[in-house]
Motif scaffolding. Structure first.
Motif, PDB file in Angstrom:
ATOM      1  N   ASP A 177       9.010   5.565  13.634  1.00 20.39           N
ATOM      2  CA  ASP A 177       7.558   5.429  13.813  1.00 20.39           C
ATOM      3  C   ASP A 177       7.068   4.201  13.044  1.00 20.39           C
ATOM      4  N   ILE A 178       7.079   3.052  13.698  1.00 19.98           N
ATOM      5  CA  ILE A 178       6.804   1.779  13.015  1.00 19.98           C
ATOM      6  C   ILE A 178       5.396   1.716  12.414  1.00 19.98           C
ATOM      7  N   SER A 179       4.381   2.167  13.150  1.00 20.21           N
ATOM      8  CA  SER A 179       3.009   2.066  12.619  1.00 20.21           C
ATOM      9  C   SER A 179       2.852   2.889  11.348  1.00 20.21           C
ATOM     10  N   ARG A 180       3.474   4.058  11.328  1.00 16.34           N
ATOM     11  CA  ARG A 180       3.359   4.940  10.163  1.00 16.34           C
ATOM     12  C   ARG A 180       3.983   4.296   8.911  1.00 16.34           C
ATOM     13  N   ILE A 181       4.902   3.373   9.119  1.00 10.65           N
ATOM     14  CA  ILE A 181       5.533   2.657   8.000  1.00 10.65           C
ATOM     15  C   ILE A 181       4.729   1.414   7.612  1.00 10.65           C
ATOM     16  N   VAL A 182       4.169   0.736   8.608  1.00  8.15           N
ATOM     17  CA  VAL A 182       3.468  -0.537   8.336  1.00  8.15           C
ATOM     18  C   VAL A 182       2.105  -0.315   7.665  1.00  8.15           C
ATOM     19  N   VAL A 183       1.333   0.647   8.153  1.00  7.53           N
ATOM     20  CA  VAL A 183      -0.045   0.816   7.647  1.00  7.53           C
ATOM     21  C   VAL A 183      -0.097   0.992   6.117  1.00  7.53           C
ATOM     22  N   PRO A 184       0.737   1.860   5.517  1.00  5.29           N
ATOM     23  CA  PRO A 184       0.666   1.999   4.048  1.00  5.29           C
ATOM     24  C   PRO A 184       1.042   0.714   3.302  1.00  5.29           C
ATOM     25  N   ILE A 185       1.936  -0.091   3.871  1.00  4.73           N
ATOM     26  CA  ILE A 185       2.296  -1.361   3.209  1.00  4.73           C
ATOM     27  C   ILE A 185       1.088  -2.295   3.207  1.00  4.73           C
ATOM     28  N   LEU A 186       0.415  -2.403   4.359  1.00  5.38           N
ATOM     29  CA  LEU A 186      -0.773  -3.271   4.425  1.00  5.38           C
ATOM     30  C   LEU A 186      -1.810  -2.811   3.400  1.00  5.38           C
ATOM     31  N   THR A 187      -2.017  -1.510   3.339  1.00  9.78           N
ATOM     32  CA  THR A 187      -3.008  -0.947   2.409  1.00  9.78           C
ATOM     33  C   THR A 187      -2.634  -1.292   0.971  1.00  9.78           C
ATOM     34  N   ARG A 188      -1.344  -1.143   0.637  1.00  6.72           N
ATOM     35  CA  ARG A 188      -0.869  -1.421  -0.715  1.00  6.72           C
ATOM     36  C   ARG A 188      -1.099  -2.883  -1.098  1.00  6.72           C
ATOM     37  N   TYR A 189      -1.053  -3.793  -0.134  1.00 10.77           N
ATOM     38  CA  TYR A 189      -1.255  -5.210  -0.415  1.00 10.77           C
ATOM     39  C   TYR A 189      -2.727  -5.625  -0.291  1.00 10.77           C
ATOM     40  N   GLY A 190      -3.617  -4.651  -0.150  1.00 10.11           N
ATOM     41  CA  GLY A 190      -5.052  -4.973  -0.189  1.00 10.11           C
ATOM     42  C   GLY A 190      -5.695  -5.206   1.165  1.00 10.11           C
ATOM     43  N   TYR A 191      -4.978  -4.841   2.243  1.00 14.17           N
ATOM     44  CA  TYR A 191      -5.563  -4.981   3.574  1.00 14.17           C
ATOM     45  C   TYR A 191      -5.831  -3.579   4.119  1.00 14.17           C
ATOM     46  N   ALA A 192      -7.078  -3.126   3.970  1.00 17.31           N
ATOM     47  CA  ALA A 192      -7.359  -1.730   4.327  1.00 17.31           C
ATOM     48  C   ALA A 192      -8.697  -1.553   5.027  1.00 17.31           C
ATOM     49  N   THR A 193      -9.639  -2.470   4.801  1.00 17.84           N
ATOM     50  CA  THR A 193     -10.969  -2.310   5.383  1.00 17.84           C
ATOM     51  C   THR A 193     -11.303  -3.519   6.247  1.00 17.84           C
ATOM     52  N   LYS A 194     -12.436  -3.430   6.945  1.00 18.66           N
ATOM     53  CA  LYS A 194     -12.835  -4.534   7.828  1.00 18.66           C
ATOM     54  C   LYS A 194     -13.284  -5.757   7.043  1.00 18.66           C
TER      55      LYS A 194
END
Ligand code: CA
Length: 339
Positions: A177-194
């Motif tokens: 499940d690629i999206s389930r792995i990518v989303v938390p990484i983006l969030t951890r690097y500060g990409y989470a909101t609009k």
């Protein structure tokens, strides 16, 4: 009171960050891929130096579930995998990133894109690395984010990221499940909101719904559109390009990423005929970021790179463009006084 003052200060900062975003955007397609092998860290550093506003990361998974930056699920058109791991091809004759661990992928050299059957370069005028020893490697999403955030700090010029989830349905069918792995990484690097400098993109409508729903992605999201009528996953691209289709996806996404052919076609006399797609999207407050400017592969009958930029930015009124040539697109925007 102190808390309110703090909140107001935060709001002011994020509003400044938002309004500081240039418009229209120069999006480096696979990095400075016109000049260096696509998706290498070298190509990303060059795109940053050439002034890209956003830099793209196409993402696929390794066997051990690490997101790596590669355009295809196949690796036989951009690496020397056939030489290093000849026994790892599937029955269809292709080599897949998903069949190699990250440690194995790191043993490969990344090359300028070539035709796996004939060995010929896809863009003959570009960087010729096939016969030349090179140290270009496959990089992980995290390695690239670290590079770009380091460059943002050291240059004082903030470039955003533009990650794409590649073939999520196929990944799920393979048990990943690629999206389930990518989303938390983006969030951890500060990409989470609009407000954060990130557009997440995907060609599959069902995955776009999952990202907004069960996967909880709150950042900006772009629905990619193909030239063909229907995607492998069943996404109806022709419908998405109608006023009704745009209205339907508007609550889910922040914009669309269509190919140039959906924005305009050129007559044999070199005159562009522009479609209504940008109008439909803007009516629903969606941005339009079409793909891809290639000065060595212009759309059919389009007379020049200038004519292409003129049609996109002046006639159609798009909000940003994917380009293999960050410097050419950025220079055109300066000449047109849009920068
Ligand atoms: Ca892409």
């Amino acid at each position: 009171m102190k808390t309110i003052a703090f909140l107001l200060a935060v709001l002011a900062t994020s509003a400044t960050a938002q309004s500081a975003q240039p418009h229209p955007l120069v999006i480096a397609h696979r990095g400075a891929s016109g000049y260096l092998p696509e998706h290498t860290l070298e190509a990303k550093a060059m795109a940053h130096a050439l002034g890209a506003d956003f830099i793209e990361q196409d993402l696929v998974l390794t066997k051990d579930d690490v997101p790596v930056v590669l355009h295809d699920i196949y690796i036989d058109t951009v690496t020397d995998v056939a030489k290093i791991f000849p026994g790892r091809k599937r029955a269809d004759g292709r080599f897949y990133a998903l069949d190699l661990t990250l440690a194995e992928l790191k043993q490969l050299r990344v090359l300028e894109r070539f035709n796996a059957k004939t060995g010929a370069a896809v863009y003959p005028k570009r960087f010729a690395s096939r016969e030349t020893p090179s140290s270009f490697q496959v990089s992980t999403l995290e390695e690239e984010l670290q590079l770009l955030q380091g460059l943002n700090r050291s240059t004082g010029r903030a470039a955003g990221i533009y990650p794409e989830i590649k073939k999520p349905k196929w990944h799920r069918e393979q048990g990943h499940d690629i999206s389930r792995i990518v989303v938390p990484i983006l969030t951890r690097y500060g990409y989470a909101t609009k407000a954060d400098a990130c557009f997440l993109q995907c060609f599959e409508l069902e995955e776009v719904r999952r990202l907004r729903g069960e996967l909880g992605w709150h950042g900006r999201l772009i629905m990619l559109i193909e030239a063909k009528a229907t995607g492998e996953d069943g996404t109806d691209y022709n419908r998405l390009c109608t006023a009704a289709g745009i209205k339907e996806i508007a609550p889910l996404v922040d914009g669309i990423g269509p190919p140039f052919g959906r924005i305009a076609t050129w007559s044999t006399a070199g005159e562009p005929k522009v479609s209504e797609l940008v109008k439909f999207a803007h009516a629903e407050k969606l941005v339009v970021h079409p793909y891809t400017v290639r000065i060595d592969e212009l759309p059919r009958n389009c007379p020049s790179a200038d004519a292409l930029h003129q049609m996109l930015f002046n006639t159609a009124g798009i909000d940003g463009v994917f380009t293999d040539f960050t410097d050419v697109t950025a220079a055109w925007l300066v000449r047109a006084k849009k920068r």
